[in-house]
Design a protein around this motif. Structure first.
Motif, mmCIF file in Angstrom:
data_model
loop_
_atom_site.group_PDB
_atom_site.id
_atom_site.type_symbol
_atom_site.label_atom_id
_atom_site.label_comp_id
_atom_site.label_asym_id
_atom_site.label_seq_id
_atom_site.Cartn_x
_atom_site.Cartn_y
_atom_site.Cartn_z
ATOM 1 N N ASN A 174 1.966 -14.018 -1.696
ATOM 2 C CA ASN A 174 2.163 -13.066 -0.595
ATOM 3 C C ASN A 174 3.646 -12.913 -0.273
ATOM 4 O OD1 ASN A 174 1.299 -11.231 1.331
ATOM 5 N ND2 ASN A 174 0.932 -12.781 2.897
ATOM 6 N N GLU A 216 1.646 -11.389 -6.615
ATOM 7 C CA GLU A 216 2.270 -10.758 -5.453
ATOM 8 C C GLU A 216 3.617 -11.419 -5.153
ATOM 9 O OE1 GLU A 216 0.781 -8.647 -1.321
ATOM 10 O OE2 GLU A 216 -0.546 -10.091 -2.288
ATOM 11 N N ARG A 249 6.721 -10.017 -5.299
ATOM 12 C CA ARG A 249 7.501 -9.135 -4.430
ATOM 13 C C ARG A 249 8.961 -9.585 -4.317
ATOM 14 N NH1 ARG A 249 3.109 -9.169 -0.123
ATOM 15 N NH2 ARG A 249 4.755 -9.863 1.279
ATOM 16 N N ALA A 284 6.643 -5.266 -10.301
ATOM 17 C CA ALA A 284 5.931 -4.010 -10.131
ATOM 18 C C ALA A 284 6.882 -2.834 -10.317
ATOM 19 C CB ALA A 284 5.300 -3.946 -8.748
ATOM 20 N N ARG A 326 6.573 -4.610 -4.264
ATOM 21 C CA ARG A 326 5.114 -4.678 -4.292
ATOM 22 C C ARG A 326 4.653 -5.484 -5.502
ATOM 23 N NH1 ARG A 326 2.363 1.009 -3.879
ATOM 24 N NH2 ARG A 326 0.568 -0.377 -3.604
ATOM 25 N N ALA A 327 3.455 -6.029 -5.418
ATOM 26 C CA ALA A 327 2.804 -6.727 -6.529
ATOM 27 C C ALA A 327 3.773 -7.698 -7.217
ATOM 28 C CB ALA A 327 2.202 -5.727 -7.523
ATOM 29 N N HIS A 378 -5.962 -4.934 -8.327
ATOM 30 C CA HIS A 378 -5.791 -4.124 -7.129
ATOM 31 C C HIS A 378 -6.826 -4.511 -6.068
ATOM 32 C CE1 HIS A 378 -4.302 -1.928 -10.593
ATOM 33 N NE2 HIS A 378 -3.593 -1.144 -9.812
ATOM 34 N N LYS A 437 -6.955 4.457 -4.856
ATOM 35 C CA LYS A 437 -6.716 3.024 -5.049
ATOM 36 C C LYS A 437 -7.927 2.337 -5.676
ATOM 37 C CE LYS A 437 -3.322 2.456 -1.344
ATOM 38 N NZ LYS A 437 -2.981 1.744 -0.084
#
Length: 279
Positions: free
Chosen positions: A15, A41, A43, A64, A69-70, A118, A126
């Protein structure tokens, strides 16, 4: 003569890795004697990962396409012999969500995949992206197993396969993460609930190690909403997996979810899934 130390593979959706380290991830990692660390994730930039983990780790990172993101990564004590990031059709952007790496362990090749499926939103583009990704997994998984009999897909797969995997499953059957259409993919991966060979060679033949070790019990969960008292009441979801080929699954000797002792000591809304493999 004593056997070699098992290979310890840990996987966690952080996260945001920089925030995770600010909250205590470094202390957890220093105490866990991990050989291979799969992250989802992330990031962050590769330079951020290197700075946080240090020079003792060899880092592979697929960020990503959209900055911030991701992002998936695999860090290891020994360098991978090769890595791959392609998944699905050429026009499908899987960047930041699928990273494969081959490692030599005890003279054998172990293939590790860090995957971040996802989350999806019902009746939106999405959700279409999520199904496209899961379709690509269905196509790729047999090839992975053919490439190496010791292969494992780890990460946040964002689907609770069975009612055992979500505390309040009745209220989530129409929500992304527990849709019948999503769960059907996991029937393909490991077999359907109630099938005689469920999680023992059914479907595409992969083994859900969480369910193999826990048995037919609720959870144990790997993600809890940040809202309300979800963590304190253990109202969670089991959406983080280690899916192994049968040969590697048979080498698994320990499975642990590193659930934090309390809400305020968490450094991610996901808990690490740690498996030891005697190879």
């Amino acid at each position: 003569m004593p056997s070699a130390k098992p290979l310890r593979l840990a996987s966690v959706n952080v996260n945001g890795v920089r925030a995770a380290f600010r909250k205590g991830m470094g202390e957890w990692l220093a105490a866990r004697d991990v050989d291979i660390l799969a992250l989802q994730e992330v990031r962050a930039a590769t330079e951020d990962l290197q700075g946080l983990l240090g020079d003792d780790w060899d880092i592979l990172h697929d960020p990503a396409t959209a900055k911030g993101r991701a992002g998936v990564a695999i860090a290891s004590r020994n360098r991978a012999s090769i890595h791959r990031v392609d998944l699905g059709a050429a026009d499908f952007d899987s960047a930041g969500r699928w990273l494969e790496a081959d490692y030599e362990v005890g003279g054998r090749i172990v293939t590790v995949v860090s995957a971040y499926v996802h989350s999806g939103v019902v009746d939106t583009p999405k959700q279409v992206e999520k199904y496209t990704f899961l379709d690509a997994m269905v196509e790729r998984m047999p090839r992975l197993a053919a490439h190496s009999e010791l292969a494992v897909i780890v990460g946040d797969l964002n689907v609770g396969h069975r009612t055992l995997d979500i505390k309040n499953w009745k209220g989530n059957v129409k929500r992304a993460g527990f849709l019948p259409e999503e769960r059907a993919y996991f029937d393909r991966f490991v077999g359907a609930e109630g099938a005689p060979d469920y999680n023992a060679g059914a479907g595409l033949g992969w083994i859900d190690l969480g369910r193999r070790f826990a048995g037919e019990v609720d959870g144990p969960y790997t993600w809890w909403s940040q809202r309300g008292k979800a963590f304190d009441t253990d109202t969670g979801w089991r959406i983080d997996y280690q899916l192994a080929t049968p040969a590697l699954a048979d080498a698994a000797v320990a499975y642990v979810i590193d659930r934090a002792d309390s809400w305020d000591t968490r450094w991610s809304d996901h808990a690490p899934v740690v498996v030891d493999y005697a190879i």
